[in-house]
Design a protein around this motif. Sequence first.
Motif, short mmCIF file in Angstrom:
data_model
loop_
_atom_site.label_atom_id
_atom_site.label_comp_id
_atom_site.label_asym_id
_atom_site.label_seq_id
_atom_site.Cartn_x
_atom_site.Cartn_y
_atom_site.Cartn_z
N ALA A 33 -20.99 -12.76 -40.02
CA ALA A 33 -20.48 -14.13 -40.01
C ALA A 33 -19.98 -14.55 -41.39
O ALA A 33 -18.93 -15.19 -41.52
N VAL A 34 -20.70 -14.16 -42.45
CA VAL A 34 -20.27 -14.50 -43.82
C VAL A 34 -19.00 -13.73 -44.17
O VAL A 34 -18.09 -14.26 -44.80
N THR A 35 -18.90 -12.47 -43.73
CA THR A 35 -17.70 -11.67 -43.97
C THR A 35 -16.50 -12.28 -43.26
O THR A 35 -15.40 -12.33 -43.81
N GLU A 36 -16.71 -12.76 -42.04
CA GLU A 36 -15.62 -13.43 -41.30
C GLU A 36 -15.19 -14.71 -41.99
O GLU A 36 -14.05 -15.14 -41.83
N ALA A 37 -16.10 -15.32 -42.75
CA ALA A 37 -15.77 -16.54 -43.49
C ALA A 37 -15.00 -16.23 -44.78
O ALA A 37 -14.60 -17.14 -45.50
N GLY A 38 -14.81 -14.94 -45.09
CA GLY A 38 -13.99 -14.57 -46.24
C GLY A 38 -14.72 -13.97 -47.42
O GLY A 38 -14.13 -13.78 -48.48
N PHE A 39 -16.00 -13.67 -47.28
CA PHE A 39 -16.78 -13.08 -48.36
C PHE A 39 -17.34 -11.74 -47.89
O PHE A 39 -17.86 -11.66 -46.79
N THR A 40 -17.23 -10.73 -48.72
CA THR A 40 -17.76 -9.42 -48.35
C THR A 40 -19.23 -9.37 -48.70
O THR A 40 -19.60 -9.41 -49.87
N VAL A 41 -20.06 -9.29 -47.68
CA VAL A 41 -21.51 -9.25 -47.85
C VAL A 41 -22.05 -8.13 -46.96
O VAL A 41 -21.70 -8.04 -45.80
N GLU A 42 -22.90 -7.29 -47.54
CA GLU A 42 -23.55 -6.22 -46.78
C GLU A 42 -24.85 -6.76 -46.17
O GLU A 42 -25.44 -7.71 -46.69
N ARG A 43 -25.29 -6.12 -45.11
CA ARG A 43 -26.50 -6.63 -44.44
C ARG A 43 -27.74 -6.52 -45.32
O ARG A 43 -28.67 -7.31 -45.18
N HIS A 44 -27.79 -5.53 -46.22
CA HIS A 44 -28.96 -5.41 -47.09
C HIS A 44 -29.01 -6.52 -48.13
O HIS A 44 -30.05 -6.72 -48.78
N GLN A 45 -27.92 -7.27 -48.31
CA GLN A 45 -27.91 -8.39 -49.25
C GLN A 45 -28.47 -9.66 -48.62
O GLN A 45 -28.79 -10.61 -49.32
N VAL A 46 -28.56 -9.70 -47.29
CA VAL A 46 -29.08 -10.87 -46.59
C VAL A 46 -30.61 -10.79 -46.60
O VAL A 46 -31.19 -9.82 -46.11
N VAL A 47 -31.24 -11.81 -47.17
CA VAL A 47 -32.70 -11.83 -47.27
C VAL A 47 -33.26 -12.81 -46.24
O VAL A 47 -33.14 -14.03 -46.40
N LEU A 48 -33.84 -12.25 -45.18
CA LEU A 48 -34.45 -13.09 -44.14
C LEU A 48 -35.96 -13.14 -44.39
O LEU A 48 -36.63 -12.11 -44.32
N ASP A 49 -36.49 -14.33 -44.68
CA ASP A 49 -37.92 -14.47 -44.89
C ASP A 49 -38.67 -14.39 -43.57
O ASP A 49 -39.81 -13.98 -43.51
N HIS A 50 -38.00 -14.83 -42.51
CA HIS A 50 -38.57 -14.78 -41.16
C HIS A 50 -37.42 -14.58 -40.17
O HIS A 50 -36.27 -14.91 -40.48
N THR A 51 -37.73 -14.08 -39.02
CA THR A 51 -36.67 -13.87 -38.02
C THR A 51 -36.22 -15.20 -37.46
O THR A 51 -37.00 -16.14 -37.32
#
Length: 184
Positions: free
Chosen positions: A102-120
């Motif tokens: 979703a962030v990549t579609e918004a125009g920013f290149t982000v890998e999934r390992h950069q997303v920090v989820l504290d909880h599901t």
Amino acid sequence: MVAVVLLERIEKLGQMGQVVNVKPGFARNYLLPQKKAMRATKTNLAYFETQRAQLEATNLNRKAEAEVVAGKLAGLRVVVIRQAGESGQLYGSVSSRDIALAVTEAGFTVERHQVVLDHTIKTLGLHPVRIALHPEVAVSVSVNVAQSPEEAEMQEKGLDPLRLADETPAGREPAEGATAKQGG
């Protein structure tokens, strides 16, 4: 325990150049293959000291680039459309891969390992999520989990679509509402 010298800052572990003791599996499966650390042998420590200035300069460049991107990324709101039950409980969950997409579609290149989820994320609504662009640079984005784009707009405005649907049952069943208006 295995002694390693860190080649970059690692959250909850240490700073660049620091010698730390970690479990063998963590070193073998993560730190060494990702080039985040080297075994702390005499030759590796000597090599690190000769390369220290170069590693620090590279790290500063990457940090500066990450800060520029973080300035643009701050306050970003992305929408993730998912199916959910009547109570707002998702059928499944929103993963780091979904948020990165979703962030990549918004125009920013982000890998999934950069997303920090504290909880599901297992419910509809607005959820703050941390994006770690660099070990020292993180930014928060808002993830709007909704069943439709219209519902996402309502959630952005602070309205609860599930509560509104319960208050107006005619909105759920337009056939009954239409016949009641025609009859009266």
